[in-house]
Each structure stands twice: as structure tokens, then as C-alpha cells.
Enzyme design. Structure first.
Site, PDB file in Angstrom:
ATOM      1  N   TYR A 191      29.253   4.164  -7.091  1.00  0.00           N
ATOM      2  CA  TYR A 191      30.161   3.011  -7.160  1.00  0.00           C
ATOM      3  C   TYR A 191      30.063   2.398  -8.568  1.00  0.00           C
ATOM      4  CZ  TYR A 191      31.794  -1.749  -6.643  1.00  0.00           C
ATOM      5  OH  TYR A 191      32.447  -2.945  -6.840  1.00  0.00           O
TER       6      TYR A 191
ATOM      7  N   ASP B 279      23.854   3.530   0.003  1.00  0.00           N
ATOM      8  CA  ASP B 279      24.968   2.581   0.060  1.00  0.00           C
ATOM      9  C   ASP B 279      25.908   3.068   1.157  1.00  0.00           C
ATOM     10  OD1 ASP B 279      27.391   1.228  -0.273  1.00  0.00           O
ATOM     11  OD2 ASP B 279      27.118   1.009  -2.434  1.00  0.00           O
TER      12      ASP B 279
HETATM   13  C1  LIG Z   1      32.532  -3.005  -3.423  1.00  0.00           C
HETATM   14  C2  LIG Z   1      31.355  -2.118  -3.391  1.00  0.00           C
HETATM   15  C3  LIG Z   1      30.099  -2.548  -3.864  1.00  0.00           C
HETATM   16  C4  LIG Z   1      29.899  -3.907  -4.481  1.00  0.00           C
HETATM   17  O1  LIG Z   1      30.120  -4.917  -3.572  1.00  0.00           O
HETATM   18  P1  LIG Z   1      30.575  -6.435  -3.981  1.00  0.00           P
HETATM   19  O2  LIG Z   1      30.630  -7.119  -2.677  1.00  0.00           O
HETATM   20  O3  LIG Z   1      31.887  -6.329  -4.699  1.00  0.00           O
HETATM   21  O4  LIG Z   1      29.497  -6.952  -4.880  1.00  0.00           O
HETATM   22  C5  LIG Z   1      29.041  -1.670  -3.763  1.00  0.00           C
HETATM   23  N1  LIG Z   1      29.182  -0.431  -3.259  1.00  0.00           N
HETATM   24  C6  LIG Z   1      30.364   0.020  -2.804  1.00  0.00           C
HETATM   25  C7  LIG Z   1      30.442   1.400  -2.258  1.00  0.00           C
HETATM   26  C8  LIG Z   1      31.486  -0.798  -2.858  1.00  0.00           C
HETATM   27  O5  LIG Z   1      32.660  -0.335  -2.414  1.00  0.00           O
END
Ligand SMILES: *Cc1c(COP(=O)(O)O)cnc(C)c1O
Length: 383
Positions: free
Chosen positions: A103, A175
Site C-alpha cells: 500500500y 495488512d
Molecule cells: C487505506 C489503506 C491504508 C491506510 O489507511 P488510512 O486509514 O488511510 O490511514 C493502509 N493499508 C491499506 C491496504 C489501505 O487500503
């Protein structure tokens, strides 16, 4: 009792018992501190920066329950959850392995900021576990992957990553934003910590920024203490909105899974479409792996047109239901060209190496009627 099935737990798990004044919905504790703050140890003082109002407690209980994990912690954003967790697990002198194609925000933190903390890293090919051991160093402490890569929605060897971590005494992090707990629960596959941008599927209504770390209780407690110091807490009102959004998580994601599969099939058969990336298609190279790991293939897909970037621009101009913007996971269908948005910061060469062409289109499928969505794409493609 909050139920065996995730659709029940997402509604009932973590809810206060007895209910607060009998309220069916947990009230918003819009207060900075509590009278009973008293003489507690610092991390237990009742103060809202310490993420410990009833609005936080209910989210922590619910998130841990729906991912079959021991504990959870909410944060001000996905990036707050990710960076605080990395800076908890890693210290100066440590080394960490990251799956390539991260990301964008995480990629920037890794490549721009980690060196300032004296933390070293290497990128690994998530599809090739045989190559990982060669990247290990005596100071390697963790491995970090994403459930689905952005924007090609590839699925790495997730189970192998968790096993590799156990075999080499590393902390395994993932993630899980793109899959959501409805489609994939990292703890069930041996991951130590799962991270989310709650901004996306967990909340699902594109109206707040939030994040979460979910996993082993001892690790989450360490992340909590660091978050208390770094200050990336989630405001009680945002907690309330996230909580409200999460109650429909199962319904939304099940619909998004169905809609995305139907759109992927429609696009796959369309003569103007040259390629569709969606692990739910039997012909996709990740299909067998996705089928093994996931309860659903998710609401994210990407595709390319024969006419490349120009054709992509024309298509996006003509769509009326799908909205052109970044971000994902909301009830509305969103569409973007990664080369001009999320991945614009990369060099053209780097994008090419990752397989992100100028014409690639990423879709975050919403909960609208599938008939209207397919009509929208059919009209835009055929006109
Ligand atoms: C959007 C996103 C993030 C970051 O999240 P925020 O809430 O914008 O800080 C991290 N990982 C993935 C896969 C995302 O889509």
C-alpha cells in the site's frame, strides 16, 4: 453469548453487558476524562487519549471476536495502526522483510522513514517462499505482508508467511484491509498481528478515518502502550461511527463479493477488455490460493482495455453510477486509474515492473444493484 457465526458476532460481540442504562446502542462518551481516573497506573488512567472509553472497549471486543483473535486496538487511521505497530515490534538495529507492492502510504513509510529509526528492510516476492530464507539476517525480527496486493489484487503465500515467521522466530504482520475479517481472518492462519484501515471496509461508509491492530494479547498490549505515547487515538465520536458501520460489515461484504464476481465475469467476456485481475475468476493465477484462504474473493478488482490509457479515460468519463476517486471499501462503487492516482508517486519504470500499466483501472465495488452496475459498464464500454 455473541454467536458462533461472524454475521451474528459482528452485531453482538463486544457489546456491554449489562447494556449501559439499557441502551441498545452504546452511547457516545464525548468526554476527555472520567471522574474515576484516580490513582491508576499511567496506561490505565481513564483518559480518552488512552483509547479506553466504553466506545473503544466495544470496538476492541468486537474486532478481536470477528477475527478470532485475542485482542484488538483501534487507532486514528490505518497508517497510525501500521506505523505504531511497526515501531513497537521493531527497534534500532533490527531488520524486517516486506512483501513487495505495498500500500502506497506503507511503502513510503518503509522507504522514507524507517532508516531514520535505524531499522533495515528488504522486499521479498510474496509468491516465492523459497526465496525468503536468503533474505534473513541475524537481526531479522518480522515479516510483513498484505492479504491482497494493490491494485493487481494478487494473493501471496499467506500461510507460508505465517509458518516462516514461526520457524524463524519472527513476528508475522499482515495488512488485512482489502479482504476484511468477513473474507479472511489472519489469526486462524497463524498471523500474530493483523492491521486494518478502518476507513475502508470496517466502517464502509466513506465518512471517517480510522485504523485497527488485532492479534496476540501480549503484542497488542505493547502496541497500546506505544500508541498511548505517540497519541494516535481514535476520538469517541469516530468510534461510534465505526461501531455503527461495522454492524453491517457482513451484509455489505457479502454483497460486494457477489457484485465484484459478477462484474469481473462481465468484463472478462467483453471484447474491449484485455485483462481482468480478480482471484474469484477460475482462470486467475491466484484462484486456487484465494479459494483456500478466503470465504469470499472481495470487492476489489482491476482490469485493462485493449485501447490502453485513452480508452480507460473515455470509459471513466462515461460511467454514471461508478464514481471516479481514490479509496475503497465504501457502499458506493469507486473507480480510479492507479498510474494517475494511488501509484503516481512511483517512477514509470517501477510501475512497469510491478505490472501497473497506464491504462489499468481499479474498481472498488459497492452494494448497488448489480443490474445497474453492469448496465453502467456496458453502456460506457459500447458507446
Ligand atoms: C487505506 C489503506 C491504508 C491506510 O489507511 P488510512 O486509514 O488511510 O490511514 C493502509 N493499508 C491499506 C491496504 C489501505 O487500503
Amino acid at each position: 453469548m455473541s454467536g458462533k457465526n461472524i454475521s451474528t458476532r459482528v452485531v453482538h460481540a463486544g457489546e456491554p453487558r449489562p447494556r449501559i442504562h439499557g441502551a441498545i446502542v452504546t452511547p457516545i462518551f464525548q468526554t476527555a476524562m472520567f471522574e474515576t481516573a484516580g490513582n491508576a497506573e499511567y496506561h490505565d488512567v481513564k483518559y480518552s487519549r488512552l483509547n479506553n472509553t466504553p466506545n473503544h472497549d466495544v470496538l476492541h471486543g468486537k474486532l478481536a471476536s470477528i477475527e478470532s483473535a485475542e485482542a484488538a486496538l483501534v487507532a486514528a487511521s490505518g497508517m497510525a495502526a501500521i506505523t505504531t505497530t511497526l515501531l513497537t515490534v521493531l527497534s534500532t538495529g533490527d531488520h524486517v522483510l516486506f512483501q513487495d507492492c505495498l500500500y502506497g502510504g506503507t511503502h513510503d513509510f518503509v522507504t522514507h522513514d524507517l532508516a531514520d529509526f535505524g531499522i533495515e528492510y528488504d522486499f521479498i516476492d510474496g509468491n516465492d517462499p523459497g526465496s525468503w530464507e536468503g533474505r534473513l539476517r541475524p537481526n531479522t525480527k518480522a515479516i510483513y505482508v498484505e492479504t491482497m496486493s494493490n491494485p493487481l489484487v494478487g494473493v501471496s503465500e499467506l500461510e507460508a508467511a505465517a509458518q516462516f515467521a514461526r520457524a524463524h522466530n519472527l513476528v508475522s504482520m499482515i495488512d488485512n484491509t482489502f479482504a476484511s475479517p468477513i473474507n479472511f481472518r489472519p489469526a486462524e492462519w497463524g498471523f500474530d498481528i493483523s492491521l486494518h484501515s478502518g476507513t475502508k471496509y470496517l466502517n464502509g461508509h466513506s465518512d471517517l478515518i480510522s485504523g485497527a491492530a488485532i492479534g496476540k494479547a501480549d503484542l497488542i498490549e505493547r502496541v497500546r502502550r506505544r500508541l498511548n505515547h505517540l497519541g494516535g487515538c481514535l476520538d469517541p465520536h469516530a468510534c461510534y461511527l465505526l461501531h455503527r458501520g461495522m454492524k453491517t460489515l457482513a451484509l455489505r461484504v457479502e454483497r460486494q463479493n457477489e457484485n465484484a464476481l459478477a462484474i469481473a465475469r462481465f468484463l472478462d467476456e467483453h471484447p474491449k477488455v484485455s485483462r481482468v485481475n480478480y482471484s474469484g475468476l477460475e482462470t486467475n493465477e491466484n484462484h486456487a490460493r484465494a479459494k483456500k484462504f478466503f470465504d469470499g474473493y472481495g470487492g476489489m478488482l482491476s482490469f485493462e482495455l485493449n485501447g490502453g490509457g485513452d480508452a480507460a479515460a473515455r470509459l471513466m468519463d462515461r460511467l454514471t453510477v461508478a464514481t471516479v476517486t481514490v479509496s475503497l471499501g465504501g457502499v458506493e462503487t469507486l473507480i480510479t486509474r492507479p498510474a494517475l492516482s494511488t501509484h503516481q508517486g512511483l517512477s514509470a519504470e517501477h510501475r512497469k515492473n510491478l505490472g501497473i500499466s497506464d491504462g489499468l483501472i481499479r474498481l472498488s465495488v459497492g452494494i448497488e444493484s448489480i443490474d445497474d452496475l453492469i448496465d453502467d459498464f456496458r453502456n460506457a464500454l459500447n458507446s
